[in-house]
Design an enzyme around this catalytic site. Sequence first.
Site, PDB file in Angstrom:
ATOM      1  N   ASP A 104       0.788  -1.245   0.000  1.00 15.95           N
ATOM      2  CA  ASP A 104       0.000   0.000   0.000  1.00 15.95           C
ATOM      3  C   ASP A 104       0.820   1.296   0.000  1.00 15.95           C
ATOM      4  O   ASP A 104       1.804   1.390   0.736  1.00 15.95           O
ATOM      5  CB  ASP A 104      -0.868   0.097   1.264  1.00 15.95           C
ATOM      6  CG  ASP A 104      -1.614  -1.171   1.586  1.00 15.95           C
ATOM      7  OD1 ASP A 104      -1.575  -2.112   0.795  1.00 15.95           O
ATOM      8  OD2 ASP A 104      -2.236  -1.202   2.655  1.00 15.95           O
TER       9      ASP A 104
ATOM     10  N   PHE B  31       1.976  -1.126  10.064  1.00 14.90           N
ATOM     11  CA  PHE B  31       1.011  -1.290   8.989  1.00 14.90           C
ATOM     12  C   PHE B  31       0.591   0.082   8.438  1.00 14.90           C
ATOM     13  O   PHE B  31       1.054   1.125   8.892  1.00 14.90           O
ATOM     14  CB  PHE B  31      -0.197  -2.096   9.493  1.00 14.90           C
ATOM     15  CG  PHE B  31      -0.010  -3.594   9.387  1.00 14.90           C
ATOM     16  CD1 PHE B  31       1.245  -4.168   9.237  1.00 14.90           C
ATOM     17  CD2 PHE B  31      -1.117  -4.448   9.437  1.00 14.90           C
ATOM     18  CE1 PHE B  31       1.408  -5.554   9.124  1.00 14.90           C
ATOM     19  CE2 PHE B  31      -0.965  -5.831   9.335  1.00 14.90           C
ATOM     20  CZ  PHE B  31       0.302  -6.386   9.177  1.00 14.90           C
TER      21      PHE B  31
ATOM     22  N   GLU C 165     -10.578  -2.444   4.573  1.00 15.79           N
ATOM     23  CA  GLU C 165      -9.204  -1.957   4.744  1.00 15.79           C
ATOM     24  C   GLU C 165      -9.089  -0.554   4.152  1.00 15.79           C
ATOM     25  O   GLU C 165      -9.838  -0.165   3.264  1.00 15.79           O
ATOM     26  CB  GLU C 165      -8.224  -2.905   4.040  1.00 15.79           C
ATOM     27  CG  GLU C 165      -8.223  -4.309   4.632  1.00 15.79           C
ATOM     28  CD  GLU C 165      -7.047  -5.166   4.144  1.00 15.79           C
ATOM     29  OE1 GLU C 165      -6.349  -5.750   4.985  1.00 15.79           O
ATOM     30  OE2 GLU C 165      -6.844  -5.258   2.927  1.00 15.79           O
TER      31      GLU C 165
HETATM   32  C1  FRU Z   1      -3.941  -3.589   2.681  1.00 17.39           C
HETATM   33  C2  FRU Z   1      -3.309  -4.064   3.977  1.00 17.39           C
HETATM   34  C3  FRU Z   1      -3.650  -3.145   5.122  1.00 17.39           C
HETATM   35  C4  FRU Z   1      -2.527  -3.359   6.087  1.00 17.39           C
HETATM   36  C5  FRU Z   1      -1.357  -3.580   5.158  1.00 17.39           C
HETATM   37  C6  FRU Z   1      -0.350  -4.579   5.660  1.00 17.39           C
HETATM   38  O1  FRU Z   1      -3.320  -4.082   1.545  1.00 17.39           O
HETATM   39  O2  FRU Z   1      -3.707  -5.398   4.246  1.00 17.39           O
HETATM   40  O3  FRU Z   1      -4.924  -3.365   5.704  1.00 17.39           O
HETATM   41  O4  FRU Z   1      -2.324  -2.249   6.923  1.00 17.39           O
HETATM   42  O5  FRU Z   1      -1.891  -4.035   3.924  1.00 17.39           O
HETATM   43  O6  FRU Z   1       0.775  -4.613   4.830  1.00 17.39           O
END
Ligand code: FRU
Length: 480
Positions: free
Chosen positions: A38, A97, A214
């Site tokens: 992300d 994250f 998410e």
């Molecule tokens: C989305 C996600 C988020 C998380 C991150 C972990 O792709 O799953 O929810 O914070 O990637 O790398």
Amino acid sequence: MNNALAQADHAVETLRAQRQDDYYPQFHLAPAAGWINDPNGLVYINGVYHAFYQHHPYDENWGPMHWGHAISRDLAHWQHQPIALAPGDDYDKDGCFSGCAVDDNGVLTLIYTGHVWLDKVGDDDQVREVQCLATSEDGVHFVKHGPVLAPPEGIQHFRDPKVWRENDGWWMVVGAKQNGLGQARLYRSKDLRSWQFDRVLDGAQTLHQGYMWECPDFFPLGEKQVLLFSPQGLAAQGYRHRNRFQSGYLLGHWQPGADFNVTQPFCELDAGHDFYAPQTFTAADGRRLLFAWMDMWESPMPSKAHGWAGALTLPRELTLNAEGDVLMNPARELAALRGLPQRFAAAQLRNQRQLLAENLQELTLSLDLAASDAERYGIAIGDAARLYVDNQAHRLVLERFSEEPGLCGCRSVPLPAGDTLSLRVFIDRSSLEVFVNQGVACLTSRIYPTDGRRGVSLFAESGQAQFEALQGWELASIWA
Ligand code: FRU
């Protein structure tokens, strides 16, 4: 310097020395080496654009998440920076994250999720997730301040905070899972350190609307308010929701202190194979821009064999048209990458394929739908992909080809009304981004051409097709 950061930077440098560049993007943000997912912490502050990203610096697979970092002054040219955040404190032991960045009176401030596996690594049912703060004086080095928001009892997942300033306060939207269903939770604060729950902005009523939402983002666009998020668990319906997970938005109205009144149901933002976890930010002049991760969870990623995996989309501008549709177009800053324009004569093809140019990174063209009766017509990118009108299905199709079965197949959008289909296409070493009729639809997919062959051809099958307004550019590298 913090030992974990120094080690992580060293790991990227070591991998970088072995990286192979056959698929490495020329004009998309990607890790120097290792894995990214992300986009995080997109912000313009003190004259600089910052893009952070979920990063595993030790190899080409997802692992304990760090925050990688790149900066730009013009949104076109970028420079990698030292890694900004490394996991390792008790509250972010297993990963920093996703999250966001804000300008707190000139102080670059990151709000991210500290992730801890409570049982086995990868056991999503046993996690602790809290929202954490970090600040930087110089825009490069960060001081962690620890958790500022923990979930209430009964919340199973709680991550990906997006914070903005509104009137005299701060607001945060966080993705969550409660009773097995996804939701977007809203919080408010005076100082970014102490947060009060405001309300649930919206949430899934049934499993069909997602078991987890998410990466929520919440912002005004024209007269409307957009709740952008990436739900997990939607079932495919015909042409829609075909990817492992989706990214899209609800439209509605909202005032601080009131409910989010939804007027338009969930709509996917991009119809391609590879578009996830988008995050928006405000440009220097107030435009609403967006980056997304240009990949999909669980997709094969051939670049792993070359020491890296993952890229971000081009920066895109979001606008609302008079009909209330969300449009997405490439940020105008990208024109700075263009070489001299190459113009091509209009072409009428009948049962033919014709090479247009060997090396174009950007191409605009229009198809005269009224003057075309071919069953399929459009462009081919080497042996890796075709973008065509399917005259029987009345759809614009992006089809990709690979020896890897998991990388084959079609994504498509309905043909817009009217006789002209105008396309703006970006072709990087391993990606294709298509903007349809000034942004009414977009298709973004990773492609993996054999031996780098990405020549653009025009074709018409079983009939005739009329191609017009053909113009192309080579684009310069974004890496300073
Ligand atoms: C989305 C996600 C988020 C998380 C991150 C972990 O792709 O799953 O929810 O914070 O990637 O790398």
